[in-house]
Enzyme design. Structure first.
Site, PDB file in Angstrom:
ATOM      1  CG  HIS A  37      -1.844   1.078   1.395  1.00  0.00           C
ATOM      2  ND1 HIS A  37      -1.735   2.034   2.377  1.00  0.00           N
ATOM      3  CD2 HIS A  37      -2.947   1.398   0.673  1.00  0.00           C
ATOM      4  CE1 HIS A  37      -2.738   2.878   2.278  1.00  0.00           C
ATOM      5  NE2 HIS A  37      -3.493   2.524   1.252  1.00  0.00           N
ATOM      6  CG  HIS A  79      -3.711   9.065  -0.590  1.00  0.00           C
ATOM      7  ND1 HIS A  79      -4.317  10.072   0.149  1.00  0.00           N
ATOM      8  CD2 HIS A  79      -4.563   8.005  -0.530  1.00  0.00           C
ATOM      9  CE1 HIS A  79      -5.461   9.638   0.630  1.00  0.00           C
ATOM     10  NE2 HIS A  79      -5.637   8.385   0.245  1.00  0.00           N
TER      11      HIS A  79
HETATM   12  O1  G3P Z   1      -6.842   1.603  -2.531  1.00  0.00           O
HETATM   13  C1  G3P Z   1      -7.103   0.947  -1.351  1.00  0.00           C
HETATM   14  C2  G3P Z   1      -6.885   1.935  -0.282  1.00  0.00           C
HETATM   15  O2  G3P Z   1      -5.625   2.466  -0.532  1.00  0.00           O
HETATM   16  C3  G3P Z   1      -7.903   3.011  -0.315  1.00  0.00           C
HETATM   17  O3  G3P Z   1      -7.578   3.979   0.551  1.00  0.00           O
HETATM   18  O4  G3P Z   1      -7.193   6.338   0.771  1.00  0.00           O
HETATM   19  O5  G3P Z   1      -5.300   4.765   1.090  1.00  0.00           O
HETATM   20  O6  G3P Z   1      -6.189   5.202  -1.160  1.00  0.00           O
HETATM   21  P1  G3P Z   1      -6.509   5.116   0.283  1.00  0.00           P
HETATM   22 CA    CA Z   2      -5.233   3.610  -2.617  1.00  0.00          CA
END
Ligand code: G3P
Ligand code: CA
Length: 350
Positions: A37, A79
């Site tokens: 992530h 992000h």
């Molecule tokens: O894409 C899955 C997760 O990353 C969604 O949350 O806000 O971290 O992009 P975010």
């Molecule tokens: Ca994401």
């Protein structure tokens, strides 16, 4: 030094069809995907080439870049819709249109910024890791992330994938650009291990349709929040403000990416998704303490989750590697092979 890691996909592939193969409650019976992530964002500045490289070295199956567009139309890994949280933009530029939107800055301007660590456990270095690129903490383009992955795969024979997220609002032009760049960089079909994700479910459908028109077949994941409804299970679309039943999503999507904190996310939800052929990937596994993190992975592995979006790739890989049992007969088998080798050497010597 890095420990020797075996990724979930690699392990499942190696064991498939053998008597050593273990079966899990995931849709395909294999170990869940380890999805880095924002890269190894628990250790290094998020969404940087260094964070992606470290995640790959730690054994991630697939790396996740969120995508924003610059004022001159480039896709960059980021992000937020603004530059303030993750970069030193405020020290280098005056506000523009009252702020620091990514879409108000050119790629060249964004290239002049340095991405800073944001997670409480992150810093600018990681023990035993030296970035191989010249500017490890620059904002990378989407293409650079794909090139990093492709270079690693070409050098090692691995099949690390990408999991780009079209951050909302994702226009048709942005969706098309994502697909054009993926195609140009060899991510065209699901065998390339690519998922395209978005919270915008209409946008996810559009991505699916655009792929059809382009002869592409990457997997699509609709992001949202699991919730029970009167008639069954749904995924709440935060952008549209409506509930999309899984049956509707299954018409075009391959999976759902669901918040771990959403009410209604449980083994029943996952089974309902599996019954429709949808995989379930949970976000975000962000526990830095190993014991606490392992407990969370165990909970969702047992529930049948198919992929873990994690900030700590190494902990997910460690946990999953420990879930593949060594067969009771392995020491016996090894002993037997050793005895055969000794006999052969003796025969040659005779
Ligand atoms: O894409 C899955 C997760 O990353 C969604 O949350 O806000 O971290 O992009 P975010
Ligand atoms: Ca994401």
């Amino acid at each position: 030094m890095f420990r020797t890691f075996v990724t979930g996909v690699a392990l499942a592939t190696a064991l498939a069809g053998s008597s050593l193969a273990a079966t899990f409650s995931t849709l395909d019976g294999n170990l869940p995907l380890v999805i880095a992530h924002r890269g190894a964002s628990g250790y290094l500045p998020e969404h940087t080439l260094a964070a992606y490289e470290l995640a790959i070295k730690m054994g991630a199956d697939i790396v996740e870049p969120d995508l924003q567009q610059t004022s001159d139309g480039h896709l960059v890994a980021m992000h937020d819709s603004t530059l303030t949280r993750t970069t030193d933009v405020e020290a280098k530029f005056a506000p523009r249109n009252g702020g620091y939107k990514v879409s108000d800055f050119t790629l060249a301007e964004i290239r002049s910024l340095v991405v800073e660590p944001t997670a409480s456990t992150a810093s600018n270095s990681y023990p035993g890791y030296t970035p191989t690129m010249a500017n490890p903490f620059q904002v990378p383009t989407f293409e650079e992330v794909m090139q990093l992955v492709n270079a690693h795969n070409a050098a090692t024979g691995a099949n690390i994938g990408i999991y780009p997220e079209a951050k909302t609002p994702n226009s048709t032009a942005m969706n098309q650009k994502i697909l054009d760049e993926m195609k140009a960089n060899g991510f065209e079909s699901r065998s390339d291990l690519a998922f395209i994700q978005t919270f915008d479910h209409a946008g996810a459908k559009e991505l699916s349709d655009l792929q059809d028109a382009m002869g592409m077949d990457n997997a699509i994941a609709a992001l949202g929040y699991a919730m029970s409804t009167v008639n069954g299970y749904g995924v709440y679309d935060a952008v549209a403000g409506v509930t999309n039943l899984l049956t509707d999503l299954a018409l075009f999507a391959d999976g759902v990416g669901v918040s771990l904190s959403s009410p209604g996310l449980d083994a029943g939800f996952i089974q309902a998704a599996h019954d429709l052929g949808l995989v379930v990937h949970g976000w975000t596994f962000n526990r830095a303490d190993p014991a606490s993190a392992y407990a969370q992975y165990e909970q969702w592995l047992d529930a049948g989750m198919d992929g873990f979006f994690t900030n700590y790739t190494d902990l997910a890989v460690d946990y999953l590697a420990a879930q593949v049992p060594l067969p009771a007969g392995l020491p016996l088998l090894a002993g037997g092979l050793g005895a055969i080798a000794v006999v052969r050497r003796r025969r040659r010597a005779a």
